[in-house]
Design a protein around this motif. Sequence first.
Motif, PDB file in Angstrom:
ATOM      1  N   UNK A 100       0.855  -1.190   0.000  1.00  0.00           N
ATOM      2  CA  UNK A 100       0.000   0.000   0.000  1.00  0.00           C
ATOM      3  C   UNK A 100       0.887   1.234   0.000  1.00  0.00           C
ATOM      4  N   UNK A 101       0.441   2.253  -0.728  1.00  0.00           N
ATOM      5  CA  UNK A 101       1.227   3.468  -0.884  1.00  0.00           C
ATOM      6  C   UNK A 101       0.339   4.701  -0.739  1.00  0.00           C
ATOM      7  N   UNK A 102       0.919   5.751  -0.193  1.00  0.00           N
ATOM      8  CA  UNK A 102       0.295   7.069  -0.237  1.00  0.00           C
ATOM      9  C   UNK A 102       1.113   7.857  -1.258  1.00  0.00           C
ATOM     10  N   UNK A 103       0.463   8.275  -2.348  1.00  0.00           N
ATOM     11  CA  UNK A 103       1.133   9.024  -3.401  1.00  0.00           C
ATOM     12  C   UNK A 103       0.606  10.449  -3.452  1.00  0.00           C
ATOM     13  N   UNK A 104       1.481  11.371  -3.821  1.00  0.00           N
ATOM     14  CA  UNK A 104       1.090  12.761  -4.045  1.00  0.00           C
ATOM     15  C   UNK A 104       1.716  13.211  -5.358  1.00  0.00           C
ATOM     16  N   UNK A 105       0.853  13.652  -6.286  1.00  0.00           N
ATOM     17  CA  UNK A 105       1.277  14.212  -7.564  1.00  0.00           C
ATOM     18  C   UNK A 105       0.996  15.714  -7.509  1.00  0.00           C
ATOM     19  N   UNK A 106       2.023  16.532  -7.711  1.00  0.00           N
ATOM     20  CA  UNK A 106       1.843  17.982  -7.720  1.00  0.00           C
ATOM     21  C   UNK A 106       1.655  18.477  -9.151  1.00  0.00           C
ATOM     22  N   UNK A 107       0.816  19.493  -9.301  1.00  0.00           N
ATOM     23  CA  UNK A 107       0.673  20.112 -10.609  1.00  0.00           C
ATOM     24  C   UNK A 107       1.924  20.952 -10.886  1.00  0.00           C
ATOM     25  N   UNK A 108       2.180  21.181 -12.159  1.00  0.00           N
ATOM     26  CA  UNK A 108       3.337  21.972 -12.545  1.00  0.00           C
ATOM     27  C   UNK A 108       3.216  23.376 -11.973  1.00  0.00           C
ATOM     28  N   UNK A 109       4.290  23.800 -11.338  1.00  0.00           N
ATOM     29  CA  UNK A 109       4.376  25.121 -10.688  1.00  0.00           C
ATOM     30  C   UNK A 109       3.274  25.331  -9.652  1.00  0.00           C
ATOM     31  N   UNK A 110       2.701  24.227  -9.191  1.00  0.00           N
ATOM     32  CA  UNK A 110       1.631  24.228  -8.181  1.00  0.00           C
ATOM     33  C   UNK A 110       0.441  25.108  -8.596  1.00  0.00           C
ATOM     34  N   UNK A 111       0.181  25.151  -9.899  1.00  0.00           N
ATOM     35  CA  UNK A 111      -0.980  25.882 -10.409  1.00  0.00           C
ATOM     36  C   UNK A 111      -2.258  25.152 -10.000  1.00  0.00           C
ATOM     37  N   UNK A 112      -3.298  25.879  -9.624  1.00  0.00           N
ATOM     38  CA  UNK A 112      -4.544  25.239  -9.157  1.00  0.00           C
ATOM     39  C   UNK A 112      -5.394  24.693 -10.310  1.00  0.00           C
ATOM     40  N   UNK A 113      -4.857  23.740 -11.050  1.00  0.00           N
ATOM     41  CA  UNK A 113      -5.534  23.198 -12.236  1.00  0.00           C
ATOM     42  C   UNK A 113      -6.805  22.434 -11.893  1.00  0.00           C
ATOM     43  N   UNK A 114      -6.855  21.812 -10.702  1.00  0.00           N
ATOM     44  CA  UNK A 114      -8.025  21.019 -10.344  1.00  0.00           C
ATOM     45  C   UNK A 114      -9.160  21.872  -9.762  1.00  0.00           C
TER      46      UNK A 114
END
Length: 184
Positions: free
Chosen positions: A22-36
């Motif tokens: 089991x894993x906890x993953x975190x994917x960051x958006x490029x330049x931490x832009x609020x894309x979501x």
Amino acid sequence: MRFTPRRSSPRLPSFDYVGEHSYHLVFNTRRRCPRFSDASIATTCLHLLEASSARYGVQIPAYCFMPDHLHLLVVGADSAPLYRFAQHFKQATGYRHQGLWQRSFYDHILRSEEAEEAVAFYIWENPVRAGLADTILDYPHSGPRESMLGYSVSEHPQDRAKALSLHSLTVGSQSLQEVPAWKH
């Protein structure tokens, strides 16, 4: 734009990231832009997450699309390669939404003493801690909703564990009426 050479891999060299872990993953958006913040991007990425998880045989018992990053609880099967799953998901979503992701991703391999339920609740609580929602159920970009509902209404740890074990990101397992409107 200046070329930046790849740094060494942040993955553990002595661990193969394949199998029943089991894993906890975190994917960051490029330049931490609020894309979501754009619900259509979160929805598209959720559908591609479902496809990638089915293709590589991993379960996603908890996820949360924050404005500038994505949290996942990933559970691998016998021969499920975490790296290939993550690569496929990032490539598929990056193809649909150019420049979406920052290079690489954060991973934490859950140890035997770490409960998946605690990690799932941590993931679902992110919008509450960030002030984006009052409760975990108020935030529309996390789920699976069925697990969250069962988890949030019960105080008993065994009931919460049962709710989490629904692993409801199996493609085709739900009728259209059971899927929240934001997922369409």
